[in-house]
Scaffold this motif. Sequence first.
Motif, PDB file in Angstrom:
ATOM      1  N   PRO A 222      12.614   2.356   0.355  1.00  0.00           N
ATOM      2  CA  PRO A 222      13.564   3.447  -0.008  1.00  0.00           C
ATOM      3  C   PRO A 222      13.420   3.723  -1.388  1.00  0.00           C
ATOM      4  O   PRO A 222      13.789   4.789  -1.985  1.00  0.00           O
ATOM      5  N   ARG A 223      13.451   2.478  -2.121  1.00  0.00           N
ATOM      6  CA  ARG A 223      13.343   2.705  -3.637  1.00  0.00           C
ATOM      7  C   ARG A 223      12.191   3.633  -4.333  1.00  0.00           C
ATOM      8  O   ARG A 223      12.479   4.492  -5.022  1.00  0.00           O
ATOM      9  N   THR A 224      11.159   3.087  -3.810  1.00  0.00           N
ATOM     10  CA  THR A 224       9.973   4.140  -4.001  1.00  0.00           C
ATOM     11  C   THR A 224       9.969   5.616  -3.631  1.00  0.00           C
ATOM     12  O   THR A 224       9.611   6.526  -4.191  1.00  0.00           O
ATOM     13  N   ARG A 225      10.408   5.919  -2.310  1.00  0.00           N
ATOM     14  CA  ARG A 225      11.016   7.316  -1.911  1.00  0.00           C
ATOM     15  C   ARG A 225      11.850   7.842  -2.901  1.00  0.00           C
ATOM     16  O   ARG A 225      11.816   8.994  -3.197  1.00  0.00           O
ATOM     17  N   LEU A 226      12.949   6.963  -3.408  1.00  0.00           N
ATOM     18  CA  LEU A 226      13.994   7.725  -4.255  1.00  0.00           C
ATOM     19  C   LEU A 226      13.525   8.125  -5.705  1.00  0.00           C
ATOM     20  O   LEU A 226      13.669   8.925  -6.095  1.00  0.00           O
ATOM     21  N   MET A 227      12.467   7.125  -6.053  1.00  0.00           N
ATOM     22  CA  MET A 227      11.786   7.752  -7.244  1.00  0.00           C
ATOM     23  C   MET A 227      11.117   9.162  -7.270  1.00  0.00           C
ATOM     24  O   MET A 227      11.181   9.984  -8.045  1.00  0.00           O
ATOM     25  N   THR A 228      10.214   9.325  -6.049  1.00  0.00           N
ATOM     26  CA  THR A 228       9.777  10.941  -5.767  1.00  0.00           C
ATOM     27  C   THR A 228      10.638  11.694  -5.738  1.00  0.00           C
ATOM     28  O   THR A 228      10.570  12.897  -6.136  1.00  0.00           O
ATOM     29  N   PHE A 229      11.849  11.442  -5.002  1.00  0.00           N
ATOM     30  CA  PHE A 229      12.976  12.301  -4.786  1.00  0.00           C
ATOM     31  C   PHE A 229      13.535  12.662  -6.197  1.00  0.00           C
ATOM     32  O   PHE A 229      13.802  14.128  -6.518  1.00  0.00           O
TER      33      PHE A 229
ATOM     34  N   LEU B 145       0.717  -1.181  -0.099  1.00  0.00           N
ATOM     35  CA  LEU B 145      -0.009  -0.047  -0.001  1.00  0.00           C
ATOM     36  C   LEU B 145       0.716   1.073  -0.178  1.00  0.00           C
ATOM     37  O   LEU B 145       0.693   2.244  -0.701  1.00  0.00           O
ATOM     38  N   ALA B 146       1.917   1.262   0.767  1.00  0.00           N
ATOM     39  CA  ALA B 146       2.631   2.325   0.961  1.00  0.00           C
ATOM     40  C   ALA B 146       3.562   2.654  -0.383  1.00  0.00           C
ATOM     41  O   ALA B 146       3.863   3.715  -0.817  1.00  0.00           O
ATOM     42  N   ASP B 147       3.882   1.490  -0.974  1.00  0.00           N
ATOM     43  CA  ASP B 147       4.668   1.748  -2.191  1.00  0.00           C
ATOM     44  C   ASP B 147       3.818   2.112  -3.412  1.00  0.00           C
ATOM     45  O   ASP B 147       4.303   2.710  -4.152  1.00  0.00           O
ATOM     46  N   GLU B 148       2.423   1.702  -3.384  1.00  0.00           N
ATOM     47  CA  GLU B 148       1.747   2.064  -4.575  1.00  0.00           C
ATOM     48  C   GLU B 148       1.320   3.767  -4.192  1.00  0.00           C
ATOM     49  O   GLU B 148       1.247   4.443  -5.417  1.00  0.00           O
ATOM     50  N   ARG B 149       1.319   4.024  -3.032  1.00  0.00           N
ATOM     51  CA  ARG B 149       0.875   5.438  -2.804  1.00  0.00           C
ATOM     52  C   ARG B 149       2.062   6.288  -3.292  1.00  0.00           C
ATOM     53  O   ARG B 149       1.883   7.476  -3.665  1.00  0.00           O
ATOM     54  N   GLU B 150       3.361   5.688  -2.829  1.00  0.00           N
ATOM     55  CA  GLU B 150       4.559   6.585  -3.314  1.00  0.00           C
ATOM     56  C   GLU B 150       4.677   6.575  -4.752  1.00  0.00           C
ATOM     57  O   GLU B 150       5.019   7.695  -5.429  1.00  0.00           O
ATOM     58  N   ALA B 151       4.290   5.351  -5.239  1.00  0.00           N
ATOM     59  CA  ALA B 151       4.381   5.421  -6.921  1.00  0.00           C
ATOM     60  C   ALA B 151       3.525   6.647  -7.613  1.00  0.00           C
ATOM     61  O   ALA B 151       3.746   7.271  -8.540  1.00  0.00           O
ATOM     62  N   ALA B 152       2.325   6.425  -6.918  1.00  0.00           N
ATOM     63  CA  ALA B 152       1.209   7.574  -7.434  1.00  0.00           C
ATOM     64  C   ALA B 152       1.901   9.109  -7.435  1.00  0.00           C
ATOM     65  O   ALA B 152       1.679   9.822  -8.344  1.00  0.00           O
TER      66      ALA B 152
END
Length: 360
Positions: free
Chosen positions: A78-85, A23-30
């Motif tokens: 960390p991977r999905t947060r890196l995408m947003t950054f 759930l957290a990863d999908e939110r971060e991807a969006a």
Amino acid sequence: MSDGGPRRPEPPPAKVRKWRRLLADEREAARAYRVLADRRSGAEREILLGLADAEERHVAHWEGLLGAEAGRPRRGSPRTRLMTFLARHFGWVFVLALMQQAENRPLYDSDDDAPAAMAADERIHGEVVRGLAARGRARMSGTLRAAVFGANDGLVSNIALVIGVIGGGANPQAVLLTGLSGLLAGALSMGAGEYISVTSQRELLAASAPDDLAASSVPELDVDANELALVYRARGMAAEDADRRAGEVLRSRAPAPAAREPDRGTDVVGTAMGAATSSFLFFAAGAVIPVLPYLFGMQGAAAVVVAGVLTGAALLVTGAVVGVLSGAPPLRRALRQFAIGAAAAAATYVLGLLFGSTIG
């Protein structure tokens, strides 16, 4: 009292933790897609917002499974947060290349808790991102190619040159002079080569373009005896298609714009001066790294070690960047580039030892 409805069994804690992570990863991807969309316009913005909406559907799925167990929103991996950054602070093509790799992972293919539609979504998202990344690469490919390969060539050629003269027993001043000479000569050669290459490619494309005067002559052709169909066949149409197209043009008695092929190459080729400048600067930037210790007055084994470490790190970085931008695994490309540089340096060092001992 019971409400009469079936009571859903409580999922085991391990499954709850997995659902919360997804759930957290999908939110971060969006979120990452929306951040990227804010930096684009037109069709690209609409496509990215569509991908963000699709990720929100996945968010809703995991929220539905978790129910009250969803709790407060958690941070993604960390991977999905890196995408947003990266989406906020770095280049469009670089981020899309990373997202392409993320979307291509078989995230839900063997997950019994995810419907088949979600796994299919991820595969389709990968193709959408691949297409967007390809558009970005096409716009910058000429200059980007010159920059990346210029830096790699500068690193490999100059570390090999410097290590070679060190193996031959050259003193620090000679090593520095050799390294700086290699930097300047290589950068000038790379810049000139890129300029000639891009200019020649543009001239080749221009020579292949149809003649406007020939197109304007179509209304004057004899309807019963002409070679217009041969023009289309020469440019790749099948015989029947060429005859049909020629008939349509002749019936309209108008110039034949369809005789002109779309320009498939000029955008990809880039500008000659841009490619030459980029190649010169990035070759010089790569080639200066092996001589940095000598520029700062270092000598002996310490200078060699520092030059090797700096060059090795730079080779790993440029190799990883090539991997990311090409959609390939960055670690594999980084190690490959490092191995190439190390092999070249080792070969020239051995030659330096051999020639140095012979001359001595």
